[in-house]
Structures are given as C-alpha cells and as structure tokens.
Scaffold this active site. Sequence first.
Site, PDB file in Angstrom:
ATOM      1  N   GLY A 175       2.179 -43.478   9.040  1.00 53.50           N
ATOM      2  CA  GLY A 175       3.742 -42.848   9.057  1.00 53.50           C
ATOM      3  C   GLY A 175       3.954 -43.920  10.357  1.00 53.50           C
ATOM      4  O   GLY A 175       5.402 -44.157  11.010  1.00 53.50           O
ATOM      5  N   GLY A 176       3.557 -45.698  10.677  1.00 54.18           N
ATOM      6  CA  GLY A 176       3.595 -45.921  11.315  1.00 54.18           C
ATOM      7  C   GLY A 176       3.827 -45.960  12.763  1.00 54.18           C
ATOM      8  O   GLY A 176       3.488 -46.879  13.874  1.00 54.18           O
ATOM      9  N   HIS A 246       8.595 -49.737  11.835  1.00 52.52           N
ATOM     10  CA  HIS A 246       6.930 -50.446  10.832  1.00 52.52           C
ATOM     11  C   HIS A 246       6.945 -48.596   9.489  1.00 52.52           C
ATOM     12  O   HIS A 246       6.254 -47.947   9.130  1.00 52.52           O
ATOM     13  CB  HIS A 246       5.460 -50.085  11.121  1.00 52.52           C
ATOM     14  CG  HIS A 246       5.649 -50.908  12.154  1.00 52.52           C
ATOM     15  ND1 HIS A 246       5.832 -52.385  12.189  1.00 52.52           N
ATOM     16  CD2 HIS A 246       5.503 -50.763  13.507  1.00 52.52           C
ATOM     17  CE1 HIS A 246       5.260 -52.116  13.187  1.00 52.52           C
ATOM     18  NE2 HIS A 246       5.149 -52.143  13.976  1.00 52.52           N
ATOM     19  N   ARG A 303      -2.135 -38.414  -1.488  1.00 51.25           N
ATOM     20  CA  ARG A 303      -0.971 -37.576  -1.687  1.00 51.25           C
ATOM     21  C   ARG A 303       0.307 -38.045  -2.609  1.00 51.25           C
ATOM     22  O   ARG A 303       0.814 -39.042  -2.650  1.00 51.25           O
ATOM     23  CB  ARG A 303      -0.481 -36.767  -0.003  1.00 51.25           C
ATOM     24  CG  ARG A 303       0.173 -38.594   0.478  1.00 51.25           C
ATOM     25  CD  ARG A 303       1.315 -37.836   2.477  1.00 51.25           C
ATOM     26  NE  ARG A 303       1.474 -39.084   3.145  1.00 51.25           N
ATOM     27  CZ  ARG A 303       1.776 -39.632   2.744  1.00 51.25           C
ATOM     28  NH1 ARG A 303       2.844 -39.623   1.877  1.00 51.25           N
ATOM     29  NH2 ARG A 303       1.930 -40.545   3.945  1.00 51.25           N
TER      30      ARG A 303
END
Length: 458
Positions: A175-176, A246, A303
């Site tokens: 997730g950055g 990001h 996922r």
Amino acid sequence: MTDTPPPARAAPFRTVLVANRGAVAARIIRAVRALGCRAVAVHSDADAGAPYLEEADEALRIGPAPARESYLNQDALLDAAAKAGADALHPGYGFLSENAAFAARTAAMGITFIGPSPHHIAAMGEKTRARAIMAGNGFPVAAGSGLLPADPGEVLAAARGIGFPVMVKPAGGGGGIGMAIARDEASLLRAVARARAAAERSFADGGVYLERFLERARHVEIQLLGDRHGQVRHLFERDCSVQRRHQKVIEEAPAPNLPRDRALGIAQRAAAALQRLGYDNIGTVEMLMAEDGTFGFLEVNTRLQVEHAVTEMVTGVDLVAAQIRTAAGEPLGRVLPSRVAVEGHAVEARIYAEDPRRFLPSPGRLVRFRLPEGDGAWRIETGYREGMEVTPFYDPLLAKAVVRGRSREEAIRGLRELLAGMEIEGPETNIPFLLAALDDPRFRAGEVHTGLAAGITV
C-alpha cells in the site's frame, strides 16, 4: 422447441463470513448471495450504521472502532465465523487478507479461506523472498537487494551495487506505506531509518530492502486466477501508474500505449510462473515498466485487488464469484469461459475523503452523499451513506467509480461526467484532483507514469 436450461449449480458454500468493511464488503456480499450462499457481515462500532450490513443475511459486531480491536482481531473474526456457522471466510483486501497465519487458523477450524493457500501467502508476503522465487522461475525482476543488514556500510554497498536513485521498501507490507526514495548516499541511511520505523509501526516487521528507482516508470500488473487442480490463467493487464504517495488512484484496462503482443507475452509469462508454483486462487503480479519497455517484477498480491472492477468490465468475468468458486474446488475450466477477450476500455477512480492538494485524510460527517446509480456501462462501489462519519480509524476510501467505454476516450469522458455529478459535502474529497488528472493532456495521450501526479495542480 426451446432449449432446455442448464441445471442449477449448487452453491459453493452454505455460509460465507465477509471479514472486511466498506466498499469491498458490499461487493463481496453481493457476489456471495448471487451464488446462493448465505452472507454474514461483520462490523466495528464505527461501522454499525453502514448500508452494506443491510445487504447481508446477518451482521455481527466484532469490537470497538480501532482496527486492531476489530478488523485485525483474528480471535474476534474467527469467533464470529463460528457463531455464524460459516464454512467459508472471505477476507476482502487490506486488513488480514494477506496474513498467512490467519489463513492457516481459518483452515484449521474447518473453514475455507477464500484466497490462496497459506503457503503461497507466506511465500509471496515477504517481498525479497518473492523476488527470488519469481527470478528462479524465469520472470524478469527489477534490480534490487535482499533484506538490508543493520551495518550502515553494508547498506551503502548494496545501494552502490544497484545504482542511485533507489527506493527503500518494507519487505512485509504494501500500500505504499514506508516507501522512501534516496537519491544519494547522504540521504540513504535516513531513508532506511524512516522506512524501518514505518514498517515496524504498520506491519510489526522492520525488514526493508532496496529497488532501483525509475523516474518515469509505468506500473503495470497482471490479473491471475488459479484453481486447486494445478491450473493458472491470466485475465490480461491493468495500468495503475497514476499514484499519490505511492498509492494508486486511477487504474485502467487494457494498458494504454502498450502493444497487445507485448502485453500478452508478459501476461503469459506471469501465468506460467505461478502455475509452476502451484498457485491456487486469485493473485496479481505487479511490475514496473521502464521507458525502454522492459519489465521488472515488484510483488505478487495474494488477494483481490481494489482495482479488480476494471478487469471485470472489459472481460465480463466476475472475479469475486470466480475466486469463491475456485476456493470451493471448482476447476478453472468450469469457472472461466474457454476464451476470455478484452472488449472496450475501462477506467476506475478511487474517491477519498482527503485534501486534494496535500492528500491528507479529511475525516468528518457526510452531510451530503449523493452518488449516481449505475447503468451497466459504469458502476460505483461504496460502504457509506449520507449522515455517516468518515472516521480516522480506517483508510479514507469513500467509493470507487469505474466506467467502460468502446474506446479509452469514451471511458475517460464517462468517468469525468460521473465524478462531476457526485454530490459530497462534509469531508473534503480528492475529486478535484481526479478531474484535473483526467483532463491532463499527458494522461489523455496515455503518457502515464508513476510520477505523473506530482505535476498535476488543483
């Protein structure tokens, strides 16, 4: 004489616990019920009034608002699954969706975890291990390091071997979060320290590694689906290059300005690599594409992706239903059509409750929250309704909007109209940024890269 209708397919599970919240919980509940299964939702105290709870057959409280006491509380979720009599659990995305220990605990209770086997989650969850696995299976991997040691001299030596600038990345997260760019030796050790601290705080794992940072790279990913019978197929690519901090904010399929033969070639290589590994459910191979057109592996997300809807819109495949059916043991030959093709173009935007200039969260009450209703060519997914509070406890994603068009231009135009027609008052939203991005001549021309958002002003 009319054709005899095919026999009704038995529901893959009796009861599915949806161990998540927000837009993804609503999306999964709809798929679960469409397959003839009973859907059980969960909620924290903060989400007690969420609209998707009404779409489920049952809703269970799992704890207070903080995620660690509710959506990250494995005991509470498994207790809820037992209480509901669930024979399957869907983790959605985020939270515990890529937690191998949680997947294993779920399976140990005799409940099917709707996702890859714990073995694959663990193998791909540690990014340096995943890099080594994919490289060993003949997949191109971006220049980088292994886990960084504590010794500063060895850290500097690793960076010199790659070449500056480098990206410091947590080995166990996503997730950055925790990512930091170091453009020279003077900034490297500070960036490593920041990344280690953020990784420890967010993922309870301070391990970090280095990757070569590409200034104008594109983020291209391949959607894949495996079954329990040794088969893996790809469902083509997406481009997710428009990012802030990001993190992706605009995604599309197919990738613009990418020749179809090159897109299909890398998709087939990704599917072949995961098939050799015995990968057995949904997954996404994420890559950076350099300006010279070469690909470098980043990670495998084990996922469902936030951006899965753009793939669904251009292929006609319900990825959530396919994921559930393969988890129940159905072979891909029964789950997917014999031939899947890309038709048209789809673009998705993530609508966040945040300052559209600094991208900082903007919690508060949704005084007005009016979203257009879907018409088939587009859809909106949300976990909110007017009057609800956007709390600081969770990711501030309000909704996702995705539009399909016969062409990329038509899809962009439709998404712009859809965003402009949303009525949201209370928290600030990033809609002004999204509209500016969709109007940017570089985006319009398909000249996308991960640094594009930095040049867009609101």
